[in-house]
Design an enzyme around this catalytic site. Sequence first.
Site, mmCIF file in Angstrom:
data_model
loop_
_atom_site.group_PDB
_atom_site.id
_atom_site.type_symbol
_atom_site.label_atom_id
_atom_site.label_comp_id
_atom_site.label_asym_id
_atom_site.label_seq_id
_atom_site.Cartn_x
_atom_site.Cartn_y
_atom_site.Cartn_z
ATOM 1 N N HIS A 106 -11.656 12.548 1.308
ATOM 2 C CA HIS A 106 -11.750 11.145 1.704
ATOM 3 C C HIS A 106 -11.762 10.909 3.201
ATOM 4 C CE1 HIS A 106 -11.290 6.856 1.397
ATOM 5 N NE2 HIS A 106 -10.085 6.856 1.943
ATOM 6 N N PHE B 205 0.850 -1.185 0.000
ATOM 7 C CA PHE B 205 0.000 0.000 0.000
ATOM 8 C C PHE B 205 0.879 1.224 0.000
ATOM 9 C CE2 PHE B 205 -4.612 0.849 1.068
ATOM 10 C CZ PHE B 205 -5.112 -0.174 0.291
ATOM 11 N N GLN C 205 -7.928 14.756 4.159
ATOM 12 C CA GLN C 205 -7.169 14.011 3.152
ATOM 13 C C GLN C 205 -7.924 13.899 1.839
ATOM 14 O OE1 GLN C 205 -6.466 9.490 3.486
ATOM 15 N NE2 GLN C 205 -4.423 10.370 3.497
ATOM 16 N N GLU D 37 -6.974 2.171 -3.362
ATOM 17 C CA GLU D 37 -5.516 2.184 -3.464
ATOM 18 C C GLU D 37 -4.984 0.766 -3.729
ATOM 19 O OE1 GLU D 37 -3.775 4.856 -0.664
ATOM 20 O OE2 GLU D 37 -2.108 3.518 -0.251
ATOM 21 N N LEU E 48 -15.062 5.879 -4.630
ATOM 22 C CA LEU E 48 -13.646 5.539 -4.447
ATOM 23 C C LEU E 48 -13.213 4.370 -5.331
ATOM 24 C CD1 LEU E 48 -11.064 5.919 -2.593
ATOM 25 C CD2 LEU E 48 -11.908 3.924 -1.388
ATOM 26 N N ARG F 261 -0.541 9.476 -0.106
ATOM 27 C CA ARG F 261 -1.723 10.046 -0.750
ATOM 28 C C ARG F 261 -1.611 11.541 -1.002
ATOM 29 N NH1 ARG F 261 -6.473 6.634 2.353
ATOM 30 N NH2 ARG F 261 -6.089 4.736 1.163
ATOM 31 N N HIS G 278 -8.092 11.702 -1.492
ATOM 32 C CA HIS G 278 -7.657 10.408 -2.030
ATOM 33 C C HIS G 278 -7.387 10.580 -3.516
ATOM 34 C CE1 HIS G 278 -7.604 6.220 -3.162
ATOM 35 N NE2 HIS G 278 -7.665 5.860 -1.895
ATOM 36 N N ARG H 81 -2.825 10.451 6.434
ATOM 37 C CA ARG H 81 -3.027 9.061 6.855
ATOM 38 C C ARG H 81 -2.539 8.101 5.778
ATOM 39 N NH1 ARG H 81 -6.914 5.095 5.882
ATOM 40 N NH2 ARG H 81 -8.412 6.412 4.787
HETATM 41 C C1 LIG Z 1 -15.069 4.528 0.470
HETATM 42 C C2 LIG Z 1 -14.101 4.408 1.602
HETATM 43 C C3 LIG Z 1 -13.142 3.409 1.610
HETATM 44 C C4 LIG Z 1 -12.243 3.290 2.658
HETATM 45 N N1 LIG Z 1 -11.307 2.281 2.617
HETATM 46 C C5 LIG Z 1 -10.472 2.143 3.668
HETATM 47 C C6 LIG Z 1 -9.548 1.059 3.704
HETATM 48 O O1 LIG Z 1 -9.510 0.217 2.814
HETATM 49 N N2 LIG Z 1 -8.720 0.950 4.771
HETATM 50 C C7 LIG Z 1 -8.745 1.844 5.789
HETATM 51 O O2 LIG Z 1 -7.975 1.685 6.727
HETATM 52 N N3 LIG Z 1 -9.622 2.867 5.791
HETATM 53 C C8 LIG Z 1 -10.482 3.030 4.753
HETATM 54 N N4 LIG Z 1 -11.374 4.067 4.768
HETATM 55 C C9 LIG Z 1 -11.499 4.872 5.989
HETATM 56 C C10 LIG Z 1 -12.218 4.052 7.048
HETATM 57 O O3 LIG Z 1 -13.069 3.121 6.434
HETATM 58 C C11 LIG Z 1 -13.039 4.939 7.980
HETATM 59 O O4 LIG Z 1 -12.237 5.952 8.509
HETATM 60 C C12 LIG Z 1 -13.577 4.119 9.140
HETATM 61 O O5 LIG Z 1 -14.224 2.958 8.682
HETATM 62 C C13 LIG Z 1 -14.526 4.951 9.977
HETATM 63 O O6 LIG Z 1 -15.102 4.114 10.936
HETATM 64 P P1 LIG Z 1 -15.909 4.701 12.146
HETATM 65 O O7 LIG Z 1 -16.397 3.534 12.916
HETATM 66 O O8 LIG Z 1 -15.103 5.723 12.821
HETATM 67 O O9 LIG Z 1 -17.146 5.469 11.456
HETATM 68 P P2 LIG Z 1 -18.287 4.967 10.453
HETATM 69 O O10 LIG Z 1 -18.056 3.616 9.935
HETATM 70 O O11 LIG Z 1 -18.487 6.067 9.471
HETATM 71 O O12 LIG Z 1 -19.566 4.863 11.389
HETATM 72 C C14 LIG Z 1 -20.183 6.007 11.932
HETATM 73 C C15 LIG Z 1 -21.356 5.567 12.763
HETATM 74 O O13 LIG Z 1 -21.845 6.672 13.478
HETATM 75 C C16 LIG Z 1 -23.246 6.740 13.373
HETATM 76 N N5 LIG Z 1 -23.633 8.146 13.517
HETATM 77 C C17 LIG Z 1 -23.089 9.231 12.941
HETATM 78 N N6 LIG Z 1 -23.712 10.342 13.354
HETATM 79 C C18 LIG Z 1 -24.673 9.954 14.215
HETATM 80 C C19 LIG Z 1 -25.651 10.627 14.985
HETATM 81 N N7 LIG Z 1 -25.799 11.957 14.953
HETATM 82 N N8 LIG Z 1 -26.478 9.895 15.757
HETATM 83 C C20 LIG Z 1 -26.390 8.536 15.797
HETATM 84 N N9 LIG Z 1 -25.470 7.855 15.102
HETATM 85 C C21 LIG Z 1 -24.628 8.557 14.325
HETATM 86 C C22 LIG Z 1 -23.572 6.133 12.030
HETATM 87 O O14 LIG Z 1 -24.887 5.641 12.037
HETATM 88 C C23 LIG Z 1 -22.527 5.017 11.959
HETATM 89 O O15 LIG Z 1 -23.013 3.869 12.604
HETATM 90 C C24 LIG Z 1 -12.290 4.200 3.729
HETATM 91 C C25 LIG Z 1 -13.254 5.188 3.751
HETATM 92 C C26 LIG Z 1 -14.127 5.316 2.691
HETATM 93 C C27 LIG Z 1 -15.119 6.441 2.711
#
Ligand SMILES: Cc1cc2nc3c(=O)[nH]c(=O)nc-3n(C[C@H](O)[C@H](O)[C@H](O)COP(=O)(O)OP(=O)(O)OC[C@H]3O[C@@H](n4cnc5c(N)ncnc54)[C@H](O)[C@@H]3O)c2cc1C
Length: 560
Positions: free
Chosen positions: A339, A116, A229, A244, A241, A275, A231, A374
């Site tokens: 991203h 990566f 960031q 990568e 997306l 990135r 992407h 990141r």
């Molecule tokens: C398309 C894409 C691909 C990616 N690929 C990778 C990868 O391959 N490897 C990597 O390391 N990272 C990757 N990332 C980054 C990584 O996936 C995310 O940073 C990470 O998954 C975020 O996880 P999280 O649990 O913090 O938030 P999220 O998975 O976004 O979850 C947020 C949660 O909060 C809840 N929520 C939000 N606001 C409220 C509210 N007001 N009230 C109640 N609930 C709420 C939502 O319902 C959800 O359940 C990617 C990101 C994207 C967008």
Amino acid sequence: MDAVHDVVVIGAGCAGMRAAIEAFDTGADVAMISKIHPVRSHSGAAEGGINAALGNASEDDPVKHAYDTVKGSDYLGDQHAIEILCNEAPDDVYQLEHWGAVFSRTPDGRIAQRPFGAAGEPRTAYAADIPGHVLIHVLYEQVMKRDLKTYEEFFAWKLVVDDGRCQGVIAWDLVNGGLHTIGAKTVILATGGAGRLYTGTTNAYACTGDGMSLALKAGVALKDMEMMQFHPTTLAPTGVLITEGCRGEGAYLLNKDGERFLVRYAPNAMELGSRDVISRAEQTEIDDGRGIDGNVLLDLRHLGAEKILERLHGTRELSMTFAGVDPIYEPIPVRPGAHYHMGGVDTDVWGRTELEALYAAGEVACVSVHGANRLGGNALMETITFGKRAGKHAADWALSNTTVTVPESVATDAERELKELLDRSEGERPWRIRDELAETMHENFGVFRREELMHEQGRIVEGLRERYERVVVDDKGDVFNTDLTQALELGFLLELAECMVVCGLARKESRGAHARPYDFPDRDDESFLRHTVVTWEDDAPRLEWKPVTITKWQPEERTY
Ligand SMILES: Cc1cc2nc3c(=O)[nH]c(=O)nc-3n(C[C@H](O)[C@H](O)[C@H](O)COP(=O)(O)OP(=O)(O)OC[C@H]3O[C@@H](n4cnc5c(N)ncnc54)[C@H](O)[C@@H]3O)c2cc1C
């Protein structure tokens, strides 16, 4: 109060579910609140993988992982936090495997790891190109197994702060309508990122920075908010997306002349540079007229149909559906898109914020392991490792502290505020303000940043916030009133945009995602090897600075 729990986790993506599982296993009564069904959280969209120095594909170890992460962060990452991440990552990944995560395999049956960007070793464990989908379902199974209470389709709107500590949350029931006060001895924010600040973004519609704003309003500081960031490979105009992992598998980036232009920007790492470096290179090619319709090309053709179908199947589907291009036969047009937010709620290595009993983990938080940039694969790892740590600490704290008191006035004040918004019958609909915010952030606070455009963006956001004061919600109903929740989300985004501009203007250097080639093209460790920290005072951001923690690695020139 409608309910009380020891630990309430807001958010049910990878960070929220991992935190909830840990808190439950520590013995606490735990509930999760999520505005969408847990498996629809944005974590499920991750396509690349998760980084841990398992050493299955090369001689790797956590120290190398930590060094790559520190360098990738442009030295803004806090090194003690990075060391924790990299040391705990291998066991945390094996635990996911034992819970049932179906990682792709080496021929002899171990977890496979792909190269990566900016990683010195092949370190990214993956499950074809759907690792997020796999992880979110594995975690959800563990949540179901524990019969963990989930307030599904509840929208967290305000934190309850009383007696100097966080004591719960006020949430809107999306299915039935109505505000609920849910008391908690500890609250963990795990609400993800805020990519929806921008038009071209890889982020889901739910990524509106809610938790960052909730914390800010509760008096908690946000850190490094200028660090958004971009992407390098997203589709126009959707922002979908293209992982990568394509470049990890050997794809090339070409300009309109068919040149692998990275030879001029990252001659050693080429497509596997970091990135920020690659996004800037692409934007320069596009700005200098060597792009095609605002894009450059991602060429997978030489990988061959077999590899594309086996390892990048979902990517092929996405580019056929959203760009009308089959990467087996044609290169994919791509460009930089918003991203990932490196910034977020300022926490320590246990997810603790400055406000007692309030924690944060995952993309909403800034611990900070990513600093100014990141590395791909490190965000999923952060959700797991720091989700676990926050869950543990929050449960221990809750189990040793007993009372939850929420004054009556908290609920009645919230009811009144909501009624005022719903009673308004004339004014502007939120969507226009939202679109203007996202378009102007893209123009004025994008890959490259100019002093005058950042000032301009500050004025624009101020104007949008004034208009937001008179925003009208047309739907007055109780059932699935997304008109209402989108209006509330817009309020969150506007506050965060203001914080970002203030931090961006103050950081008079170029570091990681914050690139100012026209006035401050170089990194300035003397003045800016420190975090921006904003709090909310008198309805505006107040900026301070905080030192970076350095353990083993002194800043060096960063080339790839
Ligand atoms: C398309 C894409 C691909 C990616 N690929 C990778 C990868 O391959 N490897 C990597 O390391 N990272 C990757 N990332 C980054 C990584 O996936 C995310 O940073 C990470 O998954 C975020 O996880 P999280 O649990 O913090 O938030 P999220 O998975 O976004 O979850 C947020 C949660 O909060 C809840 N929520 C939000 N606001 C409220 C509210 N007001 N009230 C109640 N609930 C709420 C939502 O319902 C959800 O359940 C990617 C990101 C994207 C967008």
